[in-house]
Motif scaffolding. Sequence first.
Motif, PDB file in Angstrom:
ATOM      1  N   ASN A 358       0.821  -1.209   0.000  1.00 47.36           N
ATOM      2  CA  ASN A 358       0.000   0.000   0.000  1.00 47.36           C
ATOM      3  C   ASN A 358       0.863   1.270   0.000  1.00 47.36           C
ATOM      4  N   PRO A 359       1.689   1.453  -1.036  1.00 47.13           N
ATOM      5  CA  PRO A 359       2.598   2.610  -1.082  1.00 47.13           C
ATOM      6  C   PRO A 359       1.893   3.946  -1.205  1.00 47.13           C
ATOM      7  N   ALA A 360       0.605   3.941  -1.600  1.00 43.21           N
ATOM      8  CA  ALA A 360      -0.129   5.203  -1.705  1.00 43.21           C
ATOM      9  C   ALA A 360      -0.224   5.916  -0.367  1.00 43.21           C
ATOM     10  N   GLN A 361       0.046   5.208   0.719  1.00 43.12           N
ATOM     11  CA  GLN A 361       0.006   5.806   2.049  1.00 43.12           C
ATOM     12  C   GLN A 361       1.196   6.732   2.315  1.00 43.12           C
ATOM     13  N   ILE A 362       2.281   6.577   1.543  1.00 47.90           N
ATOM     14  CA  ILE A 362       3.518   7.303   1.826  1.00 47.90           C
ATOM     15  C   ILE A 362       3.488   8.679   1.168  1.00 47.90           C
ATOM     16  N   ALA A 363       3.712   9.715   1.974  1.00 47.95           N
ATOM     17  CA  ALA A 363       3.803  11.082   1.450  1.00 47.95           C
ATOM     18  C   ALA A 363       5.246  11.448   1.110  1.00 47.95           C
ATOM     19  N   SER A 364       6.207  11.030   1.944  1.00 46.18           N
ATOM     20  CA  SER A 364       7.615  11.329   1.697  1.00 46.18           C
ATOM     21  C   SER A 364       8.484  10.339   2.454  1.00 46.18           C
ATOM     22  N   VAL A 365       9.745  10.235   2.014  1.00 44.97           N
ATOM     23  CA  VAL A 365      10.697   9.297   2.614  1.00 44.97           C
ATOM     24  C   VAL A 365      12.032  10.000   2.794  1.00 44.97           C
ATOM     25  N   SER A 366      12.686   9.764   3.912  1.00 42.12           N
ATOM     26  CA  SER A 366      14.073  10.178   4.094  1.00 42.12           C
ATOM     27  C   SER A 366      14.890   8.963   4.525  1.00 42.12           C
ATOM     28  N   GLY A 367      16.127   8.895   4.059  1.00 34.81           N
ATOM     29  CA  GLY A 367      16.986   7.764   4.373  1.00 34.81           C
ATOM     30  C   GLY A 367      16.853   6.608   3.407  1.00 34.81           C
ATOM     31  N   ALA A 368      15.959   6.718   2.434  1.00 32.45           N
ATOM     32  CA  ALA A 368      15.751   5.695   1.413  1.00 32.45           C
ATOM     33  C   ALA A 368      15.055   6.345   0.225  1.00 32.45           C
ATOM     34  N   LYS A 369      14.907   5.587  -0.848  1.00 28.70           N
ATOM     35  CA  LYS A 369      14.260   6.097  -2.050  1.00 28.70           C
ATOM     36  C   LYS A 369      13.095   5.192  -2.412  1.00 28.70           C
ATOM     37  N   LEU A 370      11.918   5.788  -2.605  1.00 29.90           N
ATOM     38  CA  LEU A 370      10.741   5.042  -3.026  1.00 29.90           C
ATOM     39  C   LEU A 370      10.751   4.910  -4.546  1.00 29.90           C
ATOM     40  N   SER A 371      10.685   3.673  -5.040  1.00 27.81           N
ATOM     41  CA  SER A 371      10.730   3.453  -6.484  1.00 27.81           C
ATOM     42  C   SER A 371       9.928   2.202  -6.827  1.00 27.81           C
ATOM     43  N   LYS A 372       9.966   1.802  -8.092  1.00 24.76           N
ATOM     44  CA  LYS A 372       9.329   0.574  -8.545  1.00 24.76           C
ATOM     45  C   LYS A 372      10.395  -0.451  -8.906  1.00 24.76           C
ATOM     46  N   GLY A 373      10.174  -1.701  -8.473  1.00 29.11           N
ATOM     47  CA  GLY A 373      11.107  -2.766  -8.770  1.00 29.11           C
ATOM     48  C   GLY A 373      10.902  -3.328 -10.161  1.00 29.11           C
ATOM     49  N   PRO A 374      11.689  -4.345 -10.520  1.00 24.47           N
ATOM     50  CA  PRO A 374      11.567  -4.967 -11.845  1.00 24.47           C
ATOM     51  C   PRO A 374      10.177  -5.540 -12.122  1.00 24.47           C
TER      52      PRO A 374
END
Length: 403
Positions: A358-374
């Motif tokens: 449920n990534p739609a819950q995330i507004a922002s991230v620090s210390g990592a990068k939100l992306s799409k996998g293969p």
Amino acid sequence: MRALSSLARLTGKEDASKELAKNFAQQKPLMNEAFWLADKKRFAFALDNNNHPVDEPTVLATVPMWFGLLDDTKADAMITQLADLDQQTDWGMRIISDHSPKFSGAGYHYGSVWPLFTGWAAVGEYRYHRAHPAYENLRANALLGFDGSLGHFSEVLSSAYYQSLSTSSPHQIWSAAMVVSPVLRGLFGLAPEAAAGTLTFAPHVPADWNSFAIRNVAIGPARIDLHYFKDLEGITLEAKPSDTSSPTPQTIDFQPAISLRAKVLSVTLNSRPAQFHLQPSDTDQHVLVRIPLSAEASTLRIRLKDDFGLDCDSILPALGSTSEGLRIVSEAWLPSHDRLRLAVSGRAGHQYRLSVWNPAQIASVSGAKLSKGPDGKAELLVQFPSSGTESFAHATISLQFVK
């Protein structure tokens, strides 16, 4: 004492049952006090001849956790120390930390990895709602059965390098048992009570599991099949007798873990409203529902909003390699449940991936990068900087959620 008290009650020995229960209540706090090192926030390895604590962080503290005997806050602090790289390897738990002057990676009792202890840790960690290190330990044991001679589980391994010790039995029954118990008692949280005809089913389901089935669960003479389904809108449980000719259990106490962010919109049993209540911990909350069973199938639906989860599927390294996997050492939520902070550790210079539910819950991230996998699914990429002196590094990931 607690078990004997229960047996005495079942056999009509009420006086003995009460006396044993009283003794248990007196002994339990003594263990929590005598072994606890308040300044180190951990339990001691042992008491010496003068009843002084021997300060050595050890996986042995997870044995009383298995039985739920340690205070919640103390157990949580101990698990945080055990979950770091000095104690937990990719293939299981070291007996003592590799920071200890007594440590030897090939020492039978001074630093080696026993799947037996790894299984204790997994069940104990699940018992205290620390699902991330618990699942790491469960996977470490389970994957041993696919490495080398299929279905064989080594007695003891080096904790410096991934290999069995020369003194190890190549297949040890207690190592194999420590796949079964962490799955059934830990991950699925199954606890049948034959005398009462009830089954507690309190799973900590990995975030990327959408469904599973458990068949022929014994509750005294009765047998039951369980089918679990999860989607973004909630959880569904189907329960039915395994054999219509067998006795029917009375109840299932269904207690699935969900995110502290999640909100329960409704609970229905066979399309009718059902009573429930929530039981929170520091890292999750459980929806508690009692399901009365009949000879027919029962369907429970828990409608959820804003559920969330992270997963890190560990793998075993190449034979003879050192440990290099990611560790989720601790997790902390703000009281408002709109921010989650993860303490993680990994090998310096390496990048790791965490799958996101449920990534739609995330507004922002620090210390990592939100992306799409293969595979197109959301994931967090965690990059540890290279270091000239240290093999491992620590970092903090902070997730800000939509309000």
